[in-house]
Design an enzyme around this catalytic site. Structure first.
Site, PDB file in Angstrom:
ATOM      1  N   ASN A   1      30.973  49.282  45.570  1.00  0.00           N
ATOM      2  CA  ASN A   1      32.016  48.689  44.720  1.00  0.00           C
ATOM      3  C   ASN A   1      32.802  49.778  43.974  1.00  0.00           C
ATOM      4  O   ASN A   1      33.328  49.540  42.895  1.00  0.00           O
ATOM      5  CB  ASN A   1      31.397  47.697  43.732  1.00  0.00           C
ATOM      6  CG  ASN A   1      32.466  46.866  43.004  1.00  0.00           C
ATOM      7  OD1 ASN A   1      33.458  46.439  43.611  1.00  0.00           O
ATOM      8  ND2 ASN A   1      32.287  46.657  41.709  1.00  0.00           N
ATOM      9  N   SER A   2      32.881  50.969  44.559  1.00  0.00           N
ATOM     10  CA  SER A   2      33.708  52.013  43.928  1.00  0.00           C
ATOM     11  C   SER A   2      35.172  51.583  43.997  1.00  0.00           C
ATOM     12  O   SER A   2      35.568  50.848  44.897  1.00  0.00           O
ATOM     13  CB  SER A   2      33.488  53.359  44.618  1.00  0.00           C
ATOM     14  OG  SER A   2      33.695  53.267  46.007  1.00  0.00           O
ATOM     15  N   ARG A   3      35.968  52.052  43.042  1.00  0.00           N
ATOM     16  CA  ARG A   3      37.324  51.499  42.868  1.00  0.00           C
ATOM     17  C   ARG A   3      38.344  52.578  42.554  1.00  0.00           C
ATOM     18  O   ARG A   3      38.000  53.662  42.082  1.00  0.00           O
ATOM     19  CB  ARG A   3      37.317  50.489  41.714  1.00  0.00           C
ATOM     20  CG  ARG A   3      36.356  49.309  41.916  1.00  0.00           C
ATOM     21  CD  ARG A   3      37.073  48.009  41.988  1.00  0.00           C
ATOM     22  NE  ARG A   3      36.221  46.934  42.501  1.00  0.00           N
ATOM     23  CZ  ARG A   3      36.711  45.767  42.919  1.00  0.00           C
ATOM     24  NH1 ARG A   3      37.995  45.522  42.884  1.00  0.00           N
ATOM     25  NH2 ARG A   3      35.893  44.841  43.392  1.00  0.00           N
TER      26      ARG A   3
ATOM     27  N   ARG B   1      30.722  43.581  38.065  1.00  0.00           N
ATOM     28  CA  ARG B   1      30.665  42.534  37.055  1.00  0.00           C
ATOM     29  C   ARG B   1      29.270  41.924  37.017  1.00  0.00           C
ATOM     30  O   ARG B   1      28.618  41.762  38.029  1.00  0.00           O
ATOM     31  CB  ARG B   1      31.691  41.431  37.360  1.00  0.00           C
ATOM     32  CG  ARG B   1      33.112  41.776  36.939  1.00  0.00           C
ATOM     33  CD  ARG B   1      34.065  40.643  37.236  1.00  0.00           C
ATOM     34  NE  ARG B   1      34.176  40.411  38.656  1.00  0.00           N
ATOM     35  CZ  ARG B   1      33.585  39.421  39.317  1.00  0.00           C
ATOM     36  NH1 ARG B   1      32.870  38.515  38.675  1.00  0.00           N
ATOM     37  NH2 ARG B   1      33.715  39.311  40.610  1.00  0.00           N
TER      38      ARG B   1
ATOM     39  N   LYS C   1      40.081  40.143  34.048  1.00  0.00           N
ATOM     40  CA  LYS C   1      39.368  38.903  34.336  1.00  0.00           C
ATOM     41  C   LYS C   1      39.174  38.067  33.065  1.00  0.00           C
ATOM     42  O   LYS C   1      39.281  36.845  33.084  1.00  0.00           O
ATOM     43  CB  LYS C   1      38.003  39.204  35.001  1.00  0.00           C
ATOM     44  CG  LYS C   1      38.141  39.858  36.387  1.00  0.00           C
ATOM     45  CD  LYS C   1      38.889  39.000  37.321  1.00  0.00           C
ATOM     46  CE  LYS C   1      39.456  39.584  38.587  1.00  0.00           C
ATOM     47  NZ  LYS C   1      38.713  40.325  39.514  1.00  0.00           N
TER      48      LYS C   1
ATOM     49  N   TYR D   1      31.995  48.993  32.907  1.00  0.00           N
ATOM     50  CA  TYR D   1      32.543  48.718  34.243  1.00  0.00           C
ATOM     51  C   TYR D   1      33.799  47.827  34.185  1.00  0.00           C
ATOM     52  O   TYR D   1      33.807  46.797  33.490  1.00  0.00           O
ATOM     53  CB  TYR D   1      31.495  48.039  35.155  1.00  0.00           C
ATOM     54  CG  TYR D   1      32.189  47.505  36.387  1.00  0.00           C
ATOM     55  CD1 TYR D   1      32.586  48.383  37.405  1.00  0.00           C
ATOM     56  CD2 TYR D   1      32.564  46.163  36.502  1.00  0.00           C
ATOM     57  CE1 TYR D   1      33.321  47.922  38.486  1.00  0.00           C
ATOM     58  CE2 TYR D   1      33.282  45.700  37.589  1.00  0.00           C
ATOM     59  CZ  TYR D   1      33.660  46.587  38.575  1.00  0.00           C
ATOM     60  OH  TYR D   1      34.399  46.146  39.626  1.00  0.00           O
ATOM     61  N   GLY D   2      34.796  48.170  34.953  1.00  0.00           N
ATOM     62  CA  GLY D   2      36.089  47.493  35.078  1.00  0.00           C
ATOM     63  C   GLY D   2      36.167  46.053  34.604  1.00  0.00           C
ATOM     64  O   GLY D   2      36.609  45.771  33.494  1.00  0.00           O
ATOM     65  N   GLY D   3      35.742  45.138  35.460  1.00  0.00           N
ATOM     66  CA  GLY D   3      35.920  43.716  35.172  1.00  0.00           C
ATOM     67  C   GLY D   3      35.235  43.263  33.890  1.00  0.00           C
ATOM     68  O   GLY D   3      35.609  42.243  33.311  1.00  0.00           O
TER      69      GLY D   3
ATOM     70  N   ASP E   1      45.509  40.703  42.644  1.00  0.00           N
ATOM     71  CA  ASP E   1      44.286  40.141  42.054  1.00  0.00           C
ATOM     72  C   ASP E   1      44.516  38.893  41.208  1.00  0.00           C
ATOM     73  O   ASP E   1      43.687  37.990  41.220  1.00  0.00           O
ATOM     74  CB  ASP E   1      43.596  41.208  41.198  1.00  0.00           C
ATOM     75  CG  ASP E   1      42.121  40.902  40.944  1.00  0.00           C
ATOM     76  OD1 ASP E   1      41.417  40.549  41.908  1.00  0.00           O
ATOM     77  OD2 ASP E   1      41.694  41.000  39.787  1.00  0.00           O
TER      78      ASP E   1
ATOM     79  N   THR F   1      43.711  42.809  48.237  1.00  0.00           N
ATOM     80  CA  THR F   1      44.486  44.044  48.162  1.00  0.00           C
ATOM     81  C   THR F   1      45.047  44.399  49.536  1.00  0.00           C
ATOM     82  O   THR F   1      46.220  44.749  49.682  1.00  0.00           O
ATOM     83  CB  THR F   1      43.593  45.203  47.654  1.00  0.00           C
ATOM     84  OG1 THR F   1      42.988  44.801  46.429  1.00  0.00           O
ATOM     85  CG2 THR F   1      44.388  46.469  47.439  1.00  0.00           C
TER      86      THR F   1
ATOM     87  N   HIS G   1      42.933  33.636  40.772  1.00  0.00           N
ATOM     88  CA  HIS G   1      42.446  34.898  41.350  1.00  0.00           C
ATOM     89  C   HIS G   1      43.123  35.099  42.708  1.00  0.00           C
ATOM     90  O   HIS G   1      42.525  34.845  43.750  1.00  0.00           O
ATOM     91  CB  HIS G   1      40.915  34.790  41.504  1.00  0.00           C
ATOM     92  CG  HIS G   1      40.234  36.074  41.844  1.00  0.00           C
ATOM     93  ND1 HIS G   1      39.023  36.100  42.510  1.00  0.00           N
ATOM     94  CD2 HIS G   1      40.551  37.364  41.602  1.00  0.00           C
ATOM     95  CE1 HIS G   1      38.638  37.359  42.660  1.00  0.00           C
ATOM     96  NE2 HIS G   1      39.545  38.141  42.125  1.00  0.00           N
TER      97      HIS G   1
ATOM     98  N   CYS H   1      37.219  40.409  49.264  1.00  0.00           N
ATOM     99  CA  CYS H   1      37.442  39.636  50.493  1.00  0.00           C
ATOM    100  C   CYS H   1      38.859  39.786  51.043  1.00  0.00           C
ATOM    101  O   CYS H   1      39.304  38.971  51.848  1.00  0.00           O
ATOM    102  CB  CYS H   1      37.108  38.168  50.276  1.00  0.00           C
ATOM    103  SG  CYS H   1      35.341  37.883  50.050  1.00  0.00           S
TER     104      CYS H   1
ATOM    105  N   SER I   1      36.173  38.063  45.311  1.00  0.00           N
ATOM    106  CA  SER I   1      36.138  39.507  45.124  1.00  0.00           C
ATOM    107  C   SER I   1      35.746  40.207  46.426  1.00  0.00           C
ATOM    108  O   SER I   1      34.839  39.756  47.126  1.00  0.00           O
ATOM    109  CB  SER I   1      35.125  39.847  44.037  1.00  0.00           C
ATOM    110  OG  SER I   1      35.463  39.138  42.854  1.00  0.00           O
TER     111      SER I   1
END
Ligand code: GTP
Ligand code: SPV
Ligand code: MN
Length: 581
Positions: free
Chosen positions: A363-365, A68, A205, A196-198, A274, A252, A225, A249, A247
């Site tokens: 930060n791979s997901r 992000r 988000k 990117y995702g977020g 999340d 998950t 969050h 921390c 994020s």
């Protein structure tokens, strides 16, 4: 028949973005297969070894587009004060005009996908509906995992115009022309220049936190969050707990926790990792739902030992982003077992294990359905949600914050949450290197003025007859050599056991100036490898260091400015008073 409000808006956006064609997504399996094949052809997706990873695909984002971008994220309210001191702000007219210039013709030669989606369970009155327009198949396929997407959402919308208008285009992925703009007054989100995702899964988000927090304040609920889990005790009772950590921390991991050997009678039920929406129930308790249907989780550090449940969840039908591609066309990242000798790294370059370079981006997901999680809770789709007994807050703090402490009451708990802080992680691409205040783990996600947000938290407490207890946890204390003092992961259940005991009115605590900590000897440490000295440090409170912390909190409160509720400064002064006693 298509909803005329959606149709009119799609027509208008089509006129702006000028795609070659428009495809309305229905959410079917056939659609998923067709889009996946199309993406293989263009290289947007890469197919994994289908024997070893059935239904799994791989996506690489642009190198400058891996997390992000908070500095490019804006809250666009007519009055600057409504965005507040913690958000970037642009006037709506300026934002629309600036971004229109970038969206204009951005989809030429491309397909525009229209993706209706529900945040929340179909049929629940807690739902919010959105429609995302995007030129990215990767976005469509992610949204399909993360939300109830397609016909089901159009049906839920009926003939009304009550949906969040979400416009996304990758455009040219130029970071200088990348903006993520929220228009809460128009129930609209415009995101351009990112993949990117977020930044681009706009239900997540952007809608479920920034827009939803704004709606929640008006409508008397909260969007947070948070992770969401049930802890089944040996006697069979299930206690529900929500936890706000910044994020990367540990949300998950906590939600999927596997009890340690010595705590066999416990079982964890996973509801979310999340985002949580919180409402006050008729019983005066706080009730929580997870509006998402999937996990968009951090890959590095995930392995059979740290998170066996995640490993099983992602064994099929999962989208991997920015990981390492092994020679057998399976996946690897730092921290995963069976490190390969070589492969192709997240950038698409040849990689070998001696290069010293990361194979996967930090930060791979993975994007994976909750329905595949072995500890998935049967309550996940309950439209009423689950009642919350405890709320946890915590970040990465190498020093200062003890392993766990409990606030004295709701107001003090809101102070603890509002002043939490954390060290930086790879989930944000801004160049932050210092510890930062991250109130409620929501700093990047509060869709309005942070002072008003704190006030809303205080007001919610007043309306709760049986508020959950508020705790602060810190799994990340380090020793002199920078090693984690607490083993974390499954062992965190030892701390949760104390928390649910306290939430149930139990004793076994000692009062300190910052809150209650576990009395010495009451945490179950059977079979855990922590020295007595480290344990003492993990539970101790250093008044001098905390006085310095209270000073630094003063600086943060000054930044919040005139809208800071007086109660929070009162709590700060009371803390200093207790520390000086
Ligand atoms: P977002 O998806 O970014 O909101 O993050 P998250 O809070 O869900 O973070 P996640 O659980 O994915 O954890 C991020 C990183 O922290 C991973 O590399 C984990 O391995 C690591 N981690 C999680 N829990 C613990 C813990 O208890 N102790 C330690 N030392 N590391 C942990
Ligand atoms: C986070 O950064 O907090 C995430 C990942 O959960 S993203 O959806 O990209 O924001
Ligand atoms: Mn997150």
């Amino acid at each position: 028949m298509v909803n005329k409000h959606v149709l009119a808006w799609v027509k208008e956006m089509e006129g702006l973005c000028k795609p070659d064609r428009v495809v309305w997504c229905d959410g079917s399996k056939e659609e998923k297969e067709r889009l996946t094949k199309e993406a293989f052809k263009t290289g947007e997706l890469i197919e994994f070894n289908q024997e070893k990873l059935p239904g799994c695909v791989f996506h690489r984002t642009a190198e400058n587009d891996v997390a992000r971008t908070e500095h490019l994220t804006f809250i666009c309210t007519s009055k600057k004060e409504d965005a507040g001191p913690t958000n970037n702000w642009m006037a709506p007219v300026d934002a629309y005009s600036k971004l229109s210039g970038i969206f204009d013709g951005a989809m030429r030669g491309r397909t525009m996908y229209v993706v209706p989606f529900i945040m929340g369970a179909p049929g629940s009155h807690f739902n919010k509906i959105g429609v995302e327009i995007t030129d990215s198949i990767y976005v469509v396929l992610n949204m399909r995992i993360m939300t109830n997407m397609g016909d089901v959402a159009m049906k839920a919308l009926g003939n009304t115009g009550d949906f969040t208008k979400c416009l996304h285009s990758k455009a040219d992925l130029d970071i200088n022309r990348r903006f993520i703009c929220h228009f809460p007054e128009d129930n609209t989100i415009w995101s351009v220049g990112s993949g990117y995702g977020g930044n681009v899964l706009l239900g997540k988000k952007c809608l479920a936190l920034r827009i939803a927090s704004y709606m929640g304040r008006k409508e008397g609920w909260m969007a947070e969050h948070m992770t969401l889990m049930g802890i089944e005790k040996p006697d069979g009772e299930i206690i529900y707990v929500a936890g706000a950590f910044p994020s990367a921390c540990g949300k998950t991991n906590l939600a999927m926790l596997i009890p340690p050997e010595s705590m066999k009678g416990y079982k964890i039920w996973t509801l979310g990792d999340d985002i949580v929406w919180l409402r006050i129930g008729k019983d005066g308790r706080m009730w929580a739902i997870n509006p998402e249907t999937g996990f968009f989780g951090v890959a590095p550090g995930t392995n059979k030992k740290t998170n066996g449940n995640a490993m099983r969840t992602i064994s099929k039908n999962t989208i991997f982003t920015n990981v390492l591609l092994k020679e057998d066309r399976t996946v690897w990242w730092e921290g995963l077992e069976d490190k390969p000798e070589k492969g192709i790294d997240w950038k698409g370059d040849q990689w070998n294990s001696y290069s010293g370079k990361p194979g996967a981006h930090p930060n791979s997901r993975f994007t994976t359905p909750i329905s595949q999680c072995p500890t998935g809770s049967p309550e996940t789709n309950n439209p009423e949600g689950v009642p919350i007994s405890a709320v946890l807050f915590g970040g990465r703090r190498a020093k200062l914050a003890p392993l766990v402490y409990e606030s004295f009451n709701w107001q003090h708990g809101v102070f603890v949450a509002a002043t939490m802080a954390s060290e930086p992680t790879a989930a944000i691409s801004d160049e932050v290197h210092e510890i930062r205040r991250d109130p409620m783990a929501m700093l990047p996600f509060i869709g309005y003025n942070a002072g008003d947000y704190f006030k809303h938290w205080l007001d919610m407490g007043k309306k709760l007859k049986n508020p959950p207890k508020i705790f602060h946890v810190n799994w990340f204390r380090t020793d002199g050599e920078g090693k984690f003092m607490w083993p974390g992961f499954g062992e965190n259940l030892r701390v949760l056991e104390w928390i649910i005991h306290r939430a149930d009115g139990g004793d076994r605590a000692v009062k300190t100036p910052i809150g209650y900590v576990p009395a010495r000897g009451v945490l179950n440490l059977d079979g855990v490898n922590v020295s007595a000295g480290d344990m003492e440090k993990l539970l101790s409170v250093d008044p001098k260091a905390w006085i310095a912390e209270a000073e630094s909190i003063k600086g943060f409160f000054d930044k919040i400015g005139g809208k800071l509720p007086k109660e929070l400064e009162d709590e700060r002064k009371a803390l200093v008073g207790r520390l000086k006693e």
